[in-house]
Design a protein around this motif. Sequence first.
Motif, PDB file in Angstrom:
ATOM      1  N   ALA A 146      28.539  50.649  29.359  1.00  0.00           N
ATOM      2  CA  ALA A 146      28.301  51.441  28.147  1.00  0.00           C
ATOM      3  C   ALA A 146      28.518  50.631  26.884  1.00  0.00           C
ATOM      4  O   ALA A 146      27.875  50.884  25.855  1.00  0.00           O
ATOM      5  CB  ALA A 146      29.191  52.680  28.146  1.00  0.00           C
ATOM      6  N   ILE A 147      29.441  49.643  26.946  1.00  0.00           N
ATOM      7  CA  ILE A 147      29.693  48.822  25.746  1.00  0.00           C
ATOM      8  C   ILE A 147      28.939  47.489  25.801  1.00  0.00           C
ATOM      9  O   ILE A 147      29.227  46.579  25.033  1.00  0.00           O
ATOM     10  CB  ILE A 147      31.199  48.567  25.567  1.00  0.00           C
ATOM     11  CG1 ILE A 147      31.789  47.822  26.777  1.00  0.00           C
ATOM     12  CG2 ILE A 147      31.939  49.877  25.357  1.00  0.00           C
ATOM     13  CD1 ILE A 147      33.258  47.487  26.624  1.00  0.00           C
ATOM     14  N   GLY A 148      28.004  47.372  26.734  1.00  0.00           N
ATOM     15  CA  GLY A 148      27.147  46.198  26.783  1.00  0.00           C
ATOM     16  C   GLY A 148      27.643  45.041  27.611  1.00  0.00           C
ATOM     17  O   GLY A 148      27.106  43.933  27.509  1.00  0.00           O
ATOM     18  N   LEU A 149      28.658  45.261  28.464  1.00  0.00           N
ATOM     19  CA  LEU A 149      29.178  44.190  29.297  1.00  0.00           C
ATOM     20  C   LEU A 149      28.690  44.352  30.735  1.00  0.00           C
ATOM     21  O   LEU A 149      28.179  45.407  31.125  1.00  0.00           O
ATOM     22  CB  LEU A 149      30.714  44.200  29.269  1.00  0.00           C
ATOM     23  CG  LEU A 149      31.359  43.984  27.895  1.00  0.00           C
ATOM     24  CD1 LEU A 149      32.880  44.105  28.011  1.00  0.00           C
ATOM     25  CD2 LEU A 149      30.966  42.631  27.311  1.00  0.00           C
ATOM     26  N   LYS A 150      28.870  43.319  31.524  1.00  0.00           N
ATOM     27  CA  LYS A 150      28.462  43.366  32.922  1.00  0.00           C
ATOM     28  C   LYS A 150      29.561  44.018  33.764  1.00  0.00           C
ATOM     29  O   LYS A 150      30.741  43.837  33.485  1.00  0.00           O
ATOM     30  CB  LYS A 150      28.191  41.957  33.444  1.00  0.00           C
ATOM     31  CG  LYS A 150      27.010  41.261  32.779  1.00  0.00           C
ATOM     32  CD  LYS A 150      26.801  39.886  33.398  1.00  0.00           C
ATOM     33  CE  LYS A 150      25.605  39.188  32.757  1.00  0.00           C
ATOM     34  NZ  LYS A 150      25.379  37.838  33.347  1.00  0.00           N
ATOM     35  N   PRO A 151      29.179  44.760  34.813  1.00  0.00           N
ATOM     36  CA  PRO A 151      30.190  45.339  35.708  1.00  0.00           C
ATOM     37  C   PRO A 151      30.976  44.246  36.420  1.00  0.00           C
ATOM     38  O   PRO A 151      30.428  43.199  36.769  1.00  0.00           O
ATOM     39  CB  PRO A 151      29.360  46.178  36.690  1.00  0.00           C
ATOM     40  CG  PRO A 151      27.991  45.588  36.639  1.00  0.00           C
ATOM     41  CD  PRO A 151      27.805  45.087  35.238  1.00  0.00           C
ATOM     42  N   MET A 152      32.271  44.484  36.635  1.00  0.00           N
ATOM     43  CA  MET A 152      33.141  43.452  37.193  1.00  0.00           C
ATOM     44  C   MET A 152      33.391  43.618  38.690  1.00  0.00           C
ATOM     45  O   MET A 152      33.674  42.650  39.376  1.00  0.00           O
ATOM     46  CB  MET A 152      34.491  43.463  36.461  1.00  0.00           C
ATOM     47  CG  MET A 152      34.406  43.081  35.007  1.00  0.00           C
ATOM     48  SD  MET A 152      36.035  43.112  34.201  1.00  0.00           S
ATOM     49  CE  MET A 152      36.902  41.872  35.145  1.00  0.00           C
ATOM     50  N   ASN A 153      33.317  44.858  39.198  1.00  0.00           N
ATOM     51  CA  ASN A 153      33.629  45.117  40.607  1.00  0.00           C
ATOM     52  C   ASN A 153      34.978  44.475  40.954  1.00  0.00           C
ATOM     53  O   ASN A 153      35.072  43.571  41.775  1.00  0.00           O
ATOM     54  CB  ASN A 153      32.522  44.585  41.507  1.00  0.00           C
ATOM     55  CG  ASN A 153      32.671  45.054  42.952  1.00  0.00           C
ATOM     56  OD1 ASN A 153      33.488  45.917  43.246  1.00  0.00           O
ATOM     57  ND2 ASN A 153      31.898  44.472  43.846  1.00  0.00           N
ATOM     58  N   VAL A 154      36.028  44.963  40.314  1.00  0.00           N
ATOM     59  CA  VAL A 154      37.324  44.306  40.338  1.00  0.00           C
ATOM     60  C   VAL A 154      37.935  44.190  41.733  1.00  0.00           C
ATOM     61  O   VAL A 154      38.704  43.276  42.007  1.00  0.00           O
ATOM     62  CB  VAL A 154      38.316  45.031  39.406  1.00  0.00           C
ATOM     63  CG1 VAL A 154      37.896  44.878  37.949  1.00  0.00           C
ATOM     64  CG2 VAL A 154      38.423  46.503  39.773  1.00  0.00           C
ATOM     65  N   LEU A 155      37.598  45.107  42.636  1.00  0.00           N
ATOM     66  CA  LEU A 155      38.199  45.082  43.964  1.00  0.00           C
ATOM     67  C   LEU A 155      37.578  44.034  44.874  1.00  0.00           C
ATOM     68  O   LEU A 155      38.115  43.755  45.952  1.00  0.00           O
ATOM     69  CB  LEU A 155      38.077  46.462  44.625  1.00  0.00           C
ATOM     70  CG  LEU A 155      38.827  47.602  43.936  1.00  0.00           C
ATOM     71  CD1 LEU A 155      38.649  48.890  44.718  1.00  0.00           C
ATOM     72  CD2 LEU A 155      40.298  47.272  43.765  1.00  0.00           C
ATOM     73  N   SER A 156      36.477  43.450  44.464  1.00  0.00           N
ATOM     74  CA  SER A 156      35.804  42.452  45.306  1.00  0.00           C
ATOM     75  C   SER A 156      36.053  41.027  44.833  1.00  0.00           C
ATOM     76  O   SER A 156      35.540  40.087  45.438  1.00  0.00           O
ATOM     77  CB  SER A 156      34.291  42.715  45.341  1.00  0.00           C
ATOM     78  OG  SER A 156      34.014  43.970  45.919  1.00  0.00           O
ATOM     79  N   SER A 157      36.814  40.859  43.782  1.00  0.00           N
ATOM     80  CA  SER A 157      37.089  39.525  43.250  1.00  0.00           C
ATOM     81  C   SER A 157      38.565  39.200  43.412  1.00  0.00           C
ATOM     82  O   SER A 157      39.431  40.006  43.045  1.00  0.00           O
ATOM     83  CB  SER A 157      36.695  39.446  41.769  1.00  0.00           C
ATOM     84  OG  SER A 157      37.106  38.206  41.204  1.00  0.00           O
ATOM     85  N   LYS A 158      38.856  38.013  43.942  1.00  0.00           N
ATOM     86  CA  LYS A 158      40.252  37.619  44.130  1.00  0.00           C
ATOM     87  C   LYS A 158      40.954  37.387  42.800  1.00  0.00           C
ATOM     88  O   LYS A 158      42.189  37.360  42.748  1.00  0.00           O
ATOM     89  CB  LYS A 158      40.316  36.346  44.977  1.00  0.00           C
ATOM     90  CG  LYS A 158      39.691  35.120  44.335  1.00  0.00           C
ATOM     91  CD  LYS A 158      39.814  33.903  45.233  1.00  0.00           C
ATOM     92  CE  LYS A 158      39.225  32.655  44.579  1.00  0.00           C
ATOM     93  NZ  LYS A 158      39.356  31.466  45.453  1.00  0.00           N
ATOM     94  N   ASN A 159      40.187  37.219  41.722  1.00  0.00           N
ATOM     95  CA  ASN A 159      40.789  36.991  40.411  1.00  0.00           C
ATOM     96  C   ASN A 159      41.216  38.279  39.728  1.00  0.00           C
ATOM     97  O   ASN A 159      42.001  38.241  38.774  1.00  0.00           O
ATOM     98  CB  ASN A 159      39.798  36.242  39.510  1.00  0.00           C
ATOM     99  CG  ASN A 159      39.461  34.856  40.035  1.00  0.00           C
ATOM    100  OD1 ASN A 159      40.313  34.165  40.582  1.00  0.00           O
ATOM    101  ND2 ASN A 159      38.207  34.451  39.883  1.00  0.00           N
TER     102      ASN A 159
END
Length: 208
Positions: A146-159
Amino acid sequence: MKTKTKKQREIRNNATAWALMAPALIFMLAFTVFPIFRSLYLSLSKYKLGMDGAEFIGLENYVKLAGSKLFWKVMKNTIVFALMTVIPSMAVGLGLAVLVNRKGKRVGFIRTAYFYPVVMPMIAIASVWMFIYMAKNGLFDQLLIAIGLKPMNVLSSKNTVLLAMAVMYVWKEAGYLMVFFLSGIQSISDEVTEAARIDGAGNWTEPV
């Protein structure tokens, strides 16, 4: 005769007390103490399905564990997660305690709302945060889009997965710590507060 009667009454009272405590003691021994010693024994043994019994091998399991890269990786993640949750939980709990340390019609409702995550079942909490962290369609990724950023999918990234889990943990435990901090703040006597105010201290612990 009186001494004998007094002694009998004392023995009867002690027997009653032990009888009342017996169920809790048995439960604690069966489900807390025994599993601890059983786990300690198994950690010093070699046991696999199909074996007649555990084979005592001393510290061999611990030696293998110390040489495992996976074990030290898990320990590192555990320490990092503890640092990301313990201190923030205490800070947020203290902040909430200061926030609700006041009088008002809605303060009781606000305190209950802050404490409610503590009593929620873990499966319910996991479901709520799974909806928030869901890839692309989750609340968090939708806000980013909604604010123009890309989705992060936080649970799939080790970072990002540890940080995401830490946020959920802090959200759940902060209300529990809030109760302790609030109890401590409200136990401060008026004399101490007045003396601190005379010395120039702020009145952030004083209810409004």
